[in-house]
Motif scaffolding. Sequence first.
Motif, short mmCIF file in Angstrom:
data_model
loop_
_atom_site.label_atom_id
_atom_site.label_comp_id
_atom_site.label_asym_id
_atom_site.label_seq_id
_atom_site.Cartn_x
_atom_site.Cartn_y
_atom_site.Cartn_z
N VAL A 188 9.42 2.85 -4.96
CA VAL A 188 10.42 2.54 -3.72
C VAL A 188 10.45 1.06 -3.58
O VAL A 188 9.66 0.35 -3.80
N SER A 189 11.29 0.61 -2.79
CA SER A 189 11.41 -0.79 -2.47
C SER A 189 11.25 -1.01 -0.94
O SER A 189 11.11 -0.02 -0.13
N SER A 190 10.77 -2.30 -0.70
CA SER A 190 10.53 -2.57 0.90
C SER A 190 11.70 -2.17 1.51
O SER A 190 11.70 -2.21 2.81
N ALA B 160 9.18 11.04 0.24
CA ALA B 160 7.99 10.41 -0.16
C ALA B 160 7.40 9.42 0.70
O ALA B 160 6.21 9.40 0.87
N ILE B 161 8.48 8.90 1.34
CA ILE B 161 7.76 7.35 2.04
C ILE B 161 7.45 8.11 3.46
O ILE B 161 6.25 7.81 3.92
N VAL C 107 2.92 5.95 -3.16
CA VAL C 107 4.37 6.93 -3.33
C VAL C 107 4.16 6.90 -4.93
O VAL C 107 4.76 7.76 -5.47
N VAL C 108 3.87 5.49 -5.62
CA VAL C 108 4.05 5.77 -7.16
C VAL C 108 3.04 6.50 -7.61
O VAL C 108 3.28 7.31 -8.55
N GLU C 109 1.48 6.43 -6.94
CA GLU C 109 0.62 7.54 -7.26
C GLU C 109 0.89 8.82 -7.17
O GLU C 109 0.54 9.65 -8.03
N GLN C 110 1.48 9.36 -6.18
CA GLN C 110 1.77 10.52 -5.63
C GLN C 110 3.14 11.36 -6.22
O GLN C 110 3.09 12.44 -6.61
N THR C 111 3.85 10.61 -6.46
CA THR C 111 5.14 11.23 -6.98
C THR C 111 5.95 10.54 -8.18
O THR C 111 6.70 10.87 -8.76
N GLY C 112 5.32 9.24 -8.43
CA GLY C 112 5.87 8.79 -9.62
C GLY C 112 7.30 7.95 -9.20
O GLY C 112 7.77 7.37 -10.21
N LEU C 113 7.58 7.96 -8.28
CA LEU C 113 8.82 6.96 -7.67
C LEU C 113 8.64 5.80 -7.32
O LEU C 113 7.72 5.43 -6.61
N GLN D 35 0.61 -1.01 -0.03
CA GLN D 35 -0.07 0.10 0.01
C GLN D 35 0.70 1.37 0.06
O GLN D 35 0.49 2.16 -0.48
N ILE D 36 1.95 1.18 0.76
CA ILE D 36 2.89 2.52 0.91
C ILE D 36 3.50 2.62 -0.63
O ILE D 36 3.64 3.63 -0.92
N LYS D 37 3.94 1.45 -0.97
CA LYS D 37 4.63 1.70 -2.54
C LYS D 37 3.68 2.02 -3.71
O LYS D 37 4.01 2.93 -4.30
#
Length: 78
Positions: free
Chosen positions: A27-29, A67-68, A19-25, A14-16
Amino acid sequence: MDLSEFKGKATYEQIKAYVVEQTGLKVSSLYIAQIKKKCGLDVGENFNLQKSENARQPQCTPEKEDAIIQAFRHFGII
């Protein structure tokens, strides 16, 4: 449906996705766990232990860290 019991709980997926939705970045676990540790939050036990003691571990970039942290605030984790 009462969602208050889920406040402060979000899966890494959900966090990943947030982050993709808001910033386009992406991120890994690993990065999420690093930021959780940095914020003093509880991180589960790692069962994938390193094979050598001096293995190099990538570090989260400042923009991904921001972003995280933004995602943590969105989900009420911090």
